[in-house]
Every structure is written in structure tokens, then in C-alpha cells.
Design an enzyme around this catalytic site. Structure first.
Site, PDB file in Angstrom:
ATOM      1  N   LEU A  82     -36.819 -18.926 -24.637  1.00  0.00           N
ATOM      2  CA  LEU A  82     -37.633 -18.680 -23.318  1.00  0.00           C
ATOM      3  C   LEU A  82     -36.943 -18.130 -22.294  1.00  0.00           C
ATOM      4  O   LEU A  82     -35.618 -18.672 -22.222  1.00  0.00           O
ATOM      5  CB  LEU A  82     -38.575 -20.165 -23.115  1.00  0.00           C
ATOM      6  CG  LEU A  82     -39.327 -20.701 -23.881  1.00  0.00           C
ATOM      7  CD1 LEU A  82     -39.869 -21.990 -23.393  1.00  0.00           C
ATOM      8  CD2 LEU A  82     -40.621 -19.666 -24.046  1.00  0.00           C
ATOM      9  N   LYS A 115     -39.741 -30.043 -21.451  1.00  0.00           N
ATOM     10  CA  LYS A 115     -39.103 -29.364 -22.367  1.00  0.00           C
ATOM     11  C   LYS A 115     -38.150 -30.361 -22.935  1.00  0.00           C
ATOM     12  O   LYS A 115     -37.204 -30.701 -22.569  1.00  0.00           O
ATOM     13  CB  LYS A 115     -38.287 -28.269 -21.561  1.00  0.00           C
ATOM     14  CG  LYS A 115     -37.444 -27.301 -22.421  1.00  0.00           C
ATOM     15  CD  LYS A 115     -36.617 -26.027 -21.522  1.00  0.00           C
ATOM     16  CE  LYS A 115     -36.070 -25.188 -22.538  1.00  0.00           C
ATOM     17  NZ  LYS A 115     -34.963 -26.076 -23.090  1.00  0.00           N
ATOM     18  N   CYS A 411       1.349 -12.595 -23.572  1.00  0.00           N
ATOM     19  CA  CYS A 411       2.261 -11.848 -24.119  1.00  0.00           C
ATOM     20  C   CYS A 411       3.219 -11.049 -22.801  1.00  0.00           C
ATOM     21  O   CYS A 411       4.120 -10.348 -23.170  1.00  0.00           O
ATOM     22  CB  CYS A 411       1.517 -10.635 -24.854  1.00  0.00           C
ATOM     23  SG  CYS A 411       0.766  -9.596 -23.848  1.00  0.00           S
ATOM     24  N   CYS A 426      -5.377  -8.181 -19.527  1.00  0.00           N
ATOM     25  CA  CYS A 426      -3.998  -7.978 -19.983  1.00  0.00           C
ATOM     26  C   CYS A 426      -4.123  -6.759 -20.907  1.00  0.00           C
ATOM     27  O   CYS A 426      -5.025  -6.271 -21.723  1.00  0.00           O
ATOM     28  CB  CYS A 426      -3.655  -9.078 -21.156  1.00  0.00           C
ATOM     29  SG  CYS A 426      -2.523  -8.634 -22.392  1.00  0.00           S
TER      30      CYS A 426
END
EC number: 6.5.1.2
Length: 669
Positions: A82, A115, A411, A426
Site C-alpha cells: 500500500l 493496520k 581503500c 569513492c
């Protein structure tokens, strides 16, 4: 019929009836001890006479033998999610969208219900007997959980009455009531076992047990909320009346469900449930509002992932104060650098939160947040934790500024930020171990190459041990190599190799999605495959050709062009093909090249009464037209059905030819 068979029939009928009175009507007529005595008698007779076992026996609720794995179930009708509204303005926009499309919605009633915070399931009844139960899964494919669902006492194994369809799919929510959840955790604590975080996790974990005997011991409940497949019979044309029909057949319905007749009454229902939320017996996170008229539902139809006639009006996110202890910078699959707030753990929205995303450098600057600050944490939509503000009066003297890195924390490659984008990335690509891990996790995921047994932990070990660098390296692995990994014996290792070999037979859309091209999801990958039909054509396509693909704009087209222009990406593709990855060839539907629509860019808008949108699209494509989802200056023709909205207005503004449904039918003859 023998005396034993007759007694079994009587016992099953009696237990079914009392089960409905207890679990559905909440009005038991016999003591629990008497129910237990009848159940014991049934179990003893069935054990002594297995040839008289019945598939709808109440005894099946105690659970069967453990399963090795769950089988997949393809939903005949997709179980869509929904759309959400978070305030009255968004609710009103939802209402306005419907009335703009179909004015009759103004006179429709609305079915409103809490709900439930549980797990969506599908129950298939054939001739009144429960024959299959499945999870929602991804909406298209779920898992077969029939044995587990049979243990849930609130779910009838056989429907009551005789006026139900011969095939009826009932959809609803399996959940764990608050009291049952607390009792379950109390038992776990007493035994020194791990406790569940919240009732939803407890319900989901219980329902996905391979051993149904464990599920049978869990206090699970169920409320029906809709139907799917209907064959061999008819249901009411009112959503609320269908609820009453389901209840009459023995299916439990949420007692808070209410039929209202105006938007004002919808808002009043929402406020009433919100005020009483903490006193309900079960967890909820909002209310669901549905157009009650089934014919209006059908006319309103669906968007890609949700119905236009229903919405979940979520409760305000719950907020708490906590301390920001640190910020870590994580690297994603595409190199995106994401700052993650490390928080003093705080219980908010039903879970303990210790991490929250800060999104990007702009968000950090907007918040003005520093390490050491007291912050307001919120679970947006009761799902995603986020920091929404800083309590400046509590800022300590030693608070530290958050410095966004200029080099990748993994790195050490340069961090770059493209002008106009909020995300910093990166630049290391696959030389970056973090990107490599995430790229490989994506490559083997279910919607991509779907390699069973290669979970996140295994991928991380493979990269950390430098056993794989690119996706193609996965297919070079041998079972003997894998046994050095944690929790990877010879059998598990061979299973991984078998899964990799099985994954070599794939489809072009799945292969494209697996490559991890920026902003190319599984739907876009499918559109690309259907448009170009071959990988070679996609690799050689220009920016203009990419833009011709439905739902591909300039940004996605640029990402595609950049991806295929890089030699290292072409090398990865070639290596994968060398490892034996193949897929069935795609062929184009025959096109009438002499058609007046050949080569025309066409848009469909509004609702059509004589054919479905998908049928119209397919027919237009067969005539050589290119059907797109939005109106632009490049659009040649717009076919407008009932309640056509903004697309029709834009077409008129741009002076584009507009035809009605009857003209569309004439074009297709």
C-alpha cells in the site's frame, strides 16, 4: 460408515464448531478442559486409524514433521503493498487523486481498519478446505507455509456454511497479540533463550519455522482483510460486506473494522484508533482506508506497486532523545559514502535503535549536528530510524565537529562529489574492498543471479581472504576451496557450487540487474531487455536510444552509457560469459511496419472500458508504436480514457494530438 469413522467425523465437526466460537466469535460454549478432552480423543483415534486421516482435521494444528526448506508459491494475483499517508494533507491528496479520476468516489463509502503489524499471508480454500497457505514474499512469489498455518487455531481448516466459492483465496495478517508476546518472552527469559525484539518479529519468526511443531507452540492470531482469487462463485460488491461473508464462513475479522461515509469520518476513525492504540490487544502502526465499492476499486485500478483505491494512513513516528556517540562512514555498492550515526541505544517505535543514517554531508550541515550532541531520533513511518533535530541546550563543551572524509575510509581512494548530486562517492571502484563486497552481494541476490547459499557472511569472507575480486571469480571457485570458510563443510560447499552452476542459466533482465548499474532496478532491466532484445544491442546503444526505453530518462541513460563505456565493466561481462552464463534469446513481437502508428511515440492516460491498459499497450507496440509513461514535446499521440488527468492537460498545453477510446479501437482494427 464404521463406528470409528463416524466418531471421527463427529469429533472433527464438534471441534471445528467450538474453535469458531472460541477464536472467531469470542463466545466459547464449553470449558477449555472439555475442548482438550475432545482433542485428545481425536488424536488417539487418528493415531490408531491413520487410514482415516483427513486433510482438514483440527488435529493438524499441533504440527507435522520438520521441512528441509520452504517451496516457492507464485501468486495468481500479485499481493501488492500500500502507499502511505503520514498526515491529513497526504490523505486529502489521496482522496483528490481518486475523485479527479472518477467523480463517483465522492459518493462512495470507505472501509476502515487498523493496520496490523504482522505478516501478510494468502490462504487458498478449495471446496471449503484449506489447501495452501503462502507468505506475501516479494508480492509476486511467496513461500509455502501451509503446515505452519494449519497450527494457527484462529484459521479455519474448513469453511462453515455452503455458499462459498469453490476456489477462494483469503488474504490477511498473521500477528502475535501483546499478551502472547510478553508470555513468550517471559518463557524465553526463564530458559535463558534469546528474546524477540517485538511482536512482529516474533510472528514472522514463528511462521517461518521449518518445524511446524514449534509454530504450534507460538501464540499466533489472524485477521482476514481481503480476497484474491475467486472462482466458482460470487462475493458481495461491497468490501465491507465481503468481510461479513468471510466472518460467516468462520474467518476472523478485526473487530475495529468500520464502514464510514465521508473523508471527515475517515479522519475521525483514525484519531479514535490512534487514541486507543495502546489499549488494543495487538500492535498496529496506522489505519488502512479502502474504497468500499468493488466496482470502483476495479475502475481505479493499480499503479506499479499499490492499488489506487487504498492507502495506509500511518501513525506519527515515535520519537526519543539519545546521545550521538560517534559517526562512521560506510561505503556502498556504487561507492556512495554514507555517514552512520552511532547512538546510545534507545527503545523507540517498538525496537532498540543504536544506528541511524545521516544521509550525506548536506544533511549533517542542515542539522548542525556534532558528536556528543543529544539528538531527537525518530522512526519515520515506524520503520527507518533517523535523526530529526539537535537539542542545542544540551550540547557539551567537548562536542566534536563531523568531518566528511576526502579519502575513502576503506581503500583510501579519492572521494568525489559530482556537481548537482548530494552523494559523495569513492572513486576506487572494484579495487575498493567495500564496494567489491556490496557489488558481489547484489550480484548473487534473489532478484539478480539468485545464488542460494551465498549469504552476506560468505561473501565477506571470500573478499577478505582475497578468494574473489569480480563476479566471474565466483564461478571459478571449487568446493575444496570453500571448506576453509567458517561454517562451511564439504556438503555446504558443494551446495554453493551447485547453486552457482544452476545460476548460469538465467535471463537477460536478471543479468542486467545483477551488473549493479546505478539506478537500474529490476523493472528498468526488464524494460531494457524487452526494448533491445540482446546484450550486444544494449552495449552499443546511444544516449538517445536509451531514452527511447520506457521509464528511462536522461540520468539513467547517462549511467548506462557510462557503465558500458568503461573497459573494466566490459571485461567483467566478457569474463562472466566465458564462465558459461547464458539466457534464452528474446524475440520481438511482429510489428506492422505499414501501420499509421509505426514509429510514433504514444501515451495512454485515463481508464478504458473496452480493453485493459496492458492489452492496449501490447496492441500499440505490435503496430510499431513506442508507448511511454509520460507526456513530453516528443510525444506524437495521446489516447485519453475516462478521468484523464494531468497528462491530458499537458498534451493539450503542448498541442499534441489527443484521441478518445473509440478512436483507439479504430486504430487497432
Amino acid at each position: 460408515m464404521s463406528d470409528v469413522a463416524q466418531r471421527l467425523t463427529e469429533l472433527r465437526k464438534t471441534l471445528h464448531e467450538h474453535g469458531v466460537r472460541y477464536y472467531v466469535e469470542d463466545a466459547p460454549t464449553i470449558p477449555d478442559a472439555e475442548y482438550d478432552r475432545l482433542m485428545r480423543e481425536l488424536l488417539e483415534l487418528e493415531a490408531a486409524h491413520p487410514e482415516l486421516m483427513s486433510s482438514d482435521s483440527p488435529s493438524l494444528r499441533v504440527g507435522g514433521r520438520p521441512l528441509d526448506a520452504f517451496e516457492s508459491v507464485v501468486h495468481e494475483i500479485p499481493m501488492l503493498s500500500l502507499d502511505n499517508a503520514f498526515d491529513d494533507g497526504e490523505l486529502e491528496s489521496f482522496y483528490r487523486r481518486m475523485t479527479d479520476r472518477i467523480q463517483a468516489v465522492q459518493h462512495s463509502a470507505f472501509c476502515c481498519e487498523p493496520k496490523l503489524d504482522g505478516l501478510a499471508v494468502s490462504l487458498l480454500y478449495e471446496n471449503g478446505v484449506l489447501t495452501r497457505a503462502a507468505t506475501r514474499g516479494d508480492g509476486m512469489t511467496g513461500e509455502n507455509i501451509t503446515e505452519n498455518v494449519r497450527t494457527i487455531k484462529a484459521i479455519p481448516l474448513r469453511l462453515q456454511g455452503a455458499d462459498f466459492p469453490t476456489r477462494l483465496e483469503v488474504r490477511g495478517e498473521v500477528f502475535m497479540p501483546k499478551a502472547g508476546f510478553e508470555a513468550l518472552n517471559a518463557r524465553a527469559l526463564k530458559k535463558g533463550e534469546k528474546q524477540f525484539v517485538n511482536p512482529r518479529n516474533a510472528a514472522a519468526g514463528s511462521l517461518r519455522q521449518l518445524d511446524s511443531k514449534i509454530t504450534a507452540q507460538r501464540p499466533l492470531a489472524f485477521y482476514a482483510y481481503s480476497v484474491g482469487v475467486i472462482e466458482g462463485g460470487e462475493l458481495a460488491t461491497s468490501h465491507y460486506q465481503r468481510f461479513l461473508q468471510l466472518k460467516g464462513w468462520g474467518l476472523p475479522i478485526c473487530p475495529e473494522t468500520k464502514l464510514v461515509t465521508s473523508l471527515a469520518e475517515v479522519k475521525a476513525f483514525y484519531q479514535d484508533i490512534l487514541q486507543r492504540r495502546q489499549f488494543l490487544a495487538y500492535e498496529i502502526d496506522g489505519v488502512v482506508i479502502k474504497v468500499d465499492d468493488i466496482q470502483l476499486q476495479e475502475r481505479l485500478g493499480f499503479v506499479a506497486r499499490a492499488p489506487r483505491w487504498a492507502i495506509a494512513y500511518k501513525f506519527p513516528a515515535q520519537e526519543e532523545l539519545t546521545l550521538l556517540n560517534d559517526v562512521e562512514f560506510q561505503v556502498g555498492r556504487t561507492g556512495a559514502i554514507t555517514p552512520v550515526a552511532k547512538l546510545e541505544p534507545v527503545f523507540v517505535g517498538g525496537v532498540t535503535v543504536s544506528n541511524a543514517t545521516l544521509h550525506n554531508a548536506d544533511e549533517i550541515e542542515r542539522l548542525g549536528v556534532m558528536v556528543g550532541d543529544t539528538v531527537v531520533i525518530r522512526r519515520a513511518g515506524d520503520v527507518i530510524p533517523q535523526i530529526v533535530s539537535v537539542v542545542l541546550e544540551r550540547r557539551p563543551e567537548n562536542a566534536k565537529s563531523i568531518v566528511f572524509p576526502t579519502r575513502c575510509p576503506v581503500c583510501q581512494s579519492d572521494v568525489e562529489r559530482v556537481e548537482g548530486e548530494a552523494v559523495a562517492r569513492c572513486s576506487g571502484g572494484l579495487i575498493c574492498q567495500a564496494q567489491r563486497k556490496e557489488a558481489l552481494k547484489h550480484f548473487v541476490s534473489r532478484k539478480a543471479m539468485d545464488v542460494e547459499g551465498l549469504g552476506d557472511k560468505v561473501i565477506e569472507q571470500l573478499v577478505d581472504r582475497e578468494m574473489v575480486s569480480t563476479p566471474a571469480d565466483l564461478f571459478r571457485l571449487r568446493a575444496g576451496e570453500l571448506t576453509i570458510l567458517e561454517r562451511m563443510g564439504p556438503k555446504s560447499a558443494q551446495n554453493v557450487i551447485d547453486a552457482l552452476n544452476k545460476a548460469k542459466q538465467t535471463t537477460l533482465p536478471k543479468f542486467l540487474y545483477a551488473l549493479g548499474i546505478r539506478e537500474v532496478g529490476d523493472a528498468t532491466a526488464l524494460n531494457l531487455a524487452q526494448h533491445f532484445l540482446s546484450l550486444e544491442a544494449i552495449q552499443q546503444a546511444s544516449l538517445e536510444q536509451f531514452i527511447e526505453v520506457p521509464d528511462v530518462g536522461v540520468v539513467v541513460a547517462s549511467h548506462l552509457l557510462a557503465f558500458f563505456a568503461q573497459d573494466r565493466n566490459q571485461q567483467v561481462i566478457n569474463e562472466l560469459l566465458e564462465q558459461g552464463i547464458t539466457w534464452p534469446a528474446l524475440t520481438a513481437a511482429p510489428v506492422a511496419v505499414d501501420s499509421a502508428l509505426a514509429g510514433k511515440i504514444v501515451v495512454l492516460t485515463g481508464s478504458f472500458t473496452q480493453l485493459s491498459r496492458n492489452d492496449a499497450k501490447a496492441a500499440l507496440q505490435a503496430l510499431g508504436a513506442k508507448v511511454t509513461g509520460s507526456v513530453s514535446k516528443n510525444t506524437d499521440i495521446v489516447f485519453a480514457g475516462e478521468a484523464a488527468g494531468s497528462k491530458l492537460a499537458k498534451a493539450t498545453e503542448l498541442g499534441i494530438q489527443v484521441f478518445d477510446e473509440q478512436a483507439l479501437i479504430e486504430f487497432l482494427k
